[in-house]
Design a protein around this motif. Structure first.
Motif, PDB file in Angstrom:
ATOM      1  N   UNK A  23      31.357  60.044  15.110  1.00 17.59           N
ATOM      2  CA  UNK A  23      30.333  59.408  14.283  1.00 17.59           C
ATOM      3  C   UNK A  23      30.261  57.908  14.575  1.00 17.59           C
ATOM      4  N   UNK A  24      31.426  57.260  14.644  1.00 17.31           N
ATOM      5  CA  UNK A  24      31.471  55.832  14.978  1.00 17.31           C
ATOM      6  C   UNK A  24      30.815  55.576  16.331  1.00 17.31           C
ATOM      7  N   UNK A  25      31.120  56.413  17.321  1.00 20.97           N
ATOM      8  CA  UNK A  25      30.535  56.228  18.655  1.00 20.97           C
ATOM      9  C   UNK A  25      29.019  56.439  18.626  1.00 20.97           C
ATOM     10  N   UNK A  26      28.560  57.385  17.802  1.00 19.78           N
ATOM     11  CA  UNK A  26      27.103  57.551  17.649  1.00 19.78           C
ATOM     12  C   UNK A  26      26.494  56.264  17.109  1.00 19.78           C
ATOM     13  N   UNK A  27      27.117  55.700  16.088  1.00 22.52           N
ATOM     14  CA  UNK A  27      26.602  54.457  15.510  1.00 22.52           C
ATOM     15  C   UNK A  27      26.488  53.356  16.560  1.00 22.52           C
ATOM     16  N   UNK A  28      27.519  53.212  17.377  1.00 19.94           N
ATOM     17  CA  UNK A  28      27.582  52.093  18.320  1.00 19.94           C
ATOM     18  C   UNK A  28      26.716  52.298  19.567  1.00 19.94           C
ATOM     19  N   UNK A  29      26.625  53.530  20.048  1.00 24.83           N
ATOM     20  CA  UNK A  29      26.041  53.801  21.375  1.00 24.83           C
ATOM     21  C   UNK A  29      24.568  54.198  21.307  1.00 24.83           C
ATOM     22  N   UNK A  30      24.191  55.011  20.326  1.00 27.22           N
ATOM     23  CA  UNK A  30      22.812  55.539  20.296  1.00 27.22           C
ATOM     24  C   UNK A  30      21.792  54.415  20.148  1.00 27.22           C
ATOM     25  N   UNK A  31      20.826  54.414  21.066  1.00 25.48           N
ATOM     26  CA  UNK A  31      19.771  53.405  21.044  1.00 25.48           C
ATOM     27  C   UNK A  31      18.428  54.093  20.865  1.00 25.48           C
ATOM     28  N   UNK A  32      17.795  53.801  19.741  1.00 28.46           N
ATOM     29  CA  UNK A  32      16.411  54.221  19.547  1.00 28.46           C
ATOM     30  C   UNK A  32      15.760  53.161  18.659  1.00 28.46           C
ATOM     31  N   UNK A  33      14.563  53.411  18.214  1.00 27.95           N
ATOM     32  CA  UNK A  33      13.866  52.400  17.419  1.00 27.95           C
ATOM     33  C   UNK A  33      13.816  52.767  15.945  1.00 27.95           C
ATOM     34  N   UNK A  34      14.683  53.671  15.525  1.00 29.07           N
ATOM     35  CA  UNK A  34      14.610  54.183  14.154  1.00 29.07           C
ATOM     36  C   UNK A  34      15.280  53.259  13.140  1.00 29.07           C
ATOM     37  N   UNK A  35      16.224  52.421  13.588  1.00 20.94           N
ATOM     38  CA  UNK A  35      16.852  51.467  12.688  1.00 20.94           C
ATOM     39  C   UNK A  35      18.076  51.968  11.953  1.00 20.94           C
ATOM     40  N   UNK A  36      18.570  53.169  12.314  1.00 20.72           N
ATOM     41  CA  UNK A  36      19.772  53.701  11.649  1.00 20.72           C
ATOM     42  C   UNK A  36      21.001  53.402  12.509  1.00 20.72           C
ATOM     43  N   UNK A  37      21.105  54.031  13.670  1.00 16.98           N
ATOM     44  CA  UNK A  37      22.201  53.716  14.591  1.00 16.98           C
ATOM     45  C   UNK A  37      21.975  52.331  15.201  1.00 16.98           C
ATOM     46  N   UNK A  38      23.081  51.692  15.596  1.00 14.11           N
ATOM     47  CA  UNK A  38      22.994  50.296  16.037  1.00 14.11           C
ATOM     48  C   UNK A  38      22.647  50.148  17.527  1.00 14.11           C
ATOM     49  N   UNK A  39      23.217  51.016  18.377  1.00 13.84           N
ATOM     50  CA  UNK A  39      22.944  50.922  19.806  1.00 13.84           C
ATOM     51  C   UNK A  39      23.345  49.597  20.422  1.00 13.84           C
ATOM     52  N   UNK A  40      24.491  49.056  20.004  1.00 16.87           N
ATOM     53  CA  UNK A  40      24.904  47.729  20.496  1.00 16.87           C
ATOM     54  C   UNK A  40      25.909  47.819  21.649  1.00 16.87           C
ATOM     55  N   UNK A  41      26.298  49.034  22.022  1.00 16.92           N
ATOM     56  CA  UNK A  41      27.171  49.217  23.175  1.00 16.92           C
ATOM     57  C   UNK A  41      26.363  49.767  24.343  1.00 16.92           C
ATOM     58  N   UNK A  42      26.589  49.206  25.526  1.00 19.52           N
ATOM     59  CA  UNK A  42      25.838  49.686  26.687  1.00 19.52           C
ATOM     60  C   UNK A  42      26.727  50.174  27.835  1.00 19.52           C
ATOM     61  N   UNK A  43      28.043  50.253  27.590  1.00 16.77           N
ATOM     62  CA  UNK A  43      28.948  50.695  28.660  1.00 16.77           C
ATOM     63  C   UNK A  43      29.213  52.203  28.637  1.00 16.77           C
ATOM     64  N   UNK A  44      28.757  52.873  27.590  1.00 14.54           N
ATOM     65  CA  UNK A  44      28.908  54.326  27.461  1.00 14.54           C
ATOM     66  C   UNK A  44      27.512  54.909  27.278  1.00 14.54           C
ATOM     67  N   UNK A  45      27.125  55.922  28.073  1.00 15.52           N
ATOM     68  CA  UNK A  45      25.771  56.473  27.953  1.00 15.52           C
ATOM     69  C   UNK A  45      25.624  57.376  26.733  1.00 15.52           C
ATOM     70  N   UNK A  46      24.416  57.400  26.176  1.00 16.63           N
ATOM     71  CA  UNK A  46      24.141  58.296  25.040  1.00 16.63           C
ATOM     72  C   UNK A  46      24.388  59.749  25.419  1.00 16.63           C
ATOM     73  N   UNK A  47      24.142  60.079  26.672  1.00 23.53           N
ATOM     74  CA  UNK A  47      24.278  61.466  27.127  1.00 23.53           C
ATOM     75  C   UNK A  47      25.714  61.974  27.026  1.00 23.53           C
ATOM     76  N   UNK A  48      26.687  61.037  26.928  1.00 24.02           N
ATOM     77  CA  UNK A  48      28.101  61.425  26.861  1.00 24.02           C
ATOM     78  C   UNK A  48      28.572  61.685  25.434  1.00 24.02           C
ATOM     79  N   UNK A  49      27.764  61.327  24.447  1.00 27.17           N
ATOM     80  CA  UNK A  49      28.188  61.446  23.052  1.00 27.17           C
ATOM     81  C   UNK A  49      28.332  62.905  22.621  1.00 27.17           C
TER      82      UNK A  49
END
Length: 255
Positions: free
Chosen positions: A170-196
């Motif tokens: 769940x923490x990794x979803x918060x940090x890694x997922x990038x979209x425009x919805x405003x819920x997840x933060x998407x502030x990490x770019x060294x791990x791809x969303x596809x790996x979550x």
């Protein structure tokens, strides 16, 4: 439903639940109090760590943790003196007690000083293992490099011991997922969303079984792998967006 129909249904549920209105009902509201990357990730990690049990209790105790860190978690982690940890005496959330909490604070400080933060520590583990669930096991080794009580190790999950690692996923979803919805933060770019991997819990597991996406009866590491395999076929680039759909349908009896 066939797979195409199920994808259409779940995509609609993602649109319904992956919205800012989700935030006030979820522990993710706590890291949303902050704007700096360091504050968000440190607050997020501590909140995710105690995210089991009653949601009201999780949110109350998460707020208490932020208060004990003067609402400046990154500054507190990096600059606290040993005596500052005395303020955590008496803090408890279920089996996570004050000694566990103090160990987590010391470990997070070590990660800031030795690895330049949580993202780099996770990214180092991911680069080494090339599989995010295996990387969580490696991260656990990093996390407990400092002196610690053996009991505290249970508060960082180990997927290689067949744990679902729900809270870390769940923490990794918060940090890694990038979209425009405003819920997840998407502030990490060294791990791809596809790996979550999906943060599997009672709600998501039950709904996944009702929808014939998951056969395994236990909510464990093998169930996570089975569900991952299914969700990657629905969206290989962003499989864990379906966490919103499965969780929302489960919590709000929306099936």
């Amino acid at each position: 439903m066939n797979r195409a129909q199920l994808k259409e249904y779940l995509d609609a549920k993602v649109e319904q639940y992956n919205v800012p209105d989700f935030i006030p009902h979820d522990p993710i509201q706590i890291p949303h109090l902050f704007t700096s990357k360091k504050d968000i990730e440190i607050a997020g990690f501590l909140v995710a760590t105690i995210s089991w049990g009653n949601r009201k209790s999780i949110i109350n105790n998460s707020n208490k943790l932020m208060e004990l860190m003067d609402h400046a978690p990154a500054d507190f982690i990096i600059n606290h003196e040993p005596d500052d940890l005395n303020r955590f005496d008496g803090f408890v959330h279920r089996t996570f007690n004050s000694e566990d909490c103090k160990t987590f604070i010391r470990s997070l400080r070590n990660i800031e000083l030795e690895y330049d933060g949580l993202e780099n520590a996770f990214a180092k583990a991911y680069l080494e293992k090339n599989h995010l669930q295996h990387a969580i096991t490696k991260f656990k080794e990093i996390f407990f490099e400092i002196e610690h009580l053996p009991r505290t190790q249970k508060h960082v999950s180990d997927p290689l011991k067949n744990s679902s690692a729900k809270r870390i996923n769940m923490f990794l979803r918060w940090m890694v997922r990038q979209d425009n919805a405003g819920v997840d933060f998407g502030i990490w770019d060294q791990i791809p969303m596809s790996a979550l991997s999906l943060p599997l819990d009672v709600h998501t597991g039950n709904i996944a079984r009702k929808l014939k996406m998951l056969k395994r009866k236990q909510n464990d590491g093998k169930a996570v792998a089975e569900l991952d395999n299914y969700l990657r076929k629905l969206d290989p680039n962003d499989p864990v967006k379906y966490d919103f759909a499965l969780f929302g349908v489960g919590v709000f009896n929306d099936l």
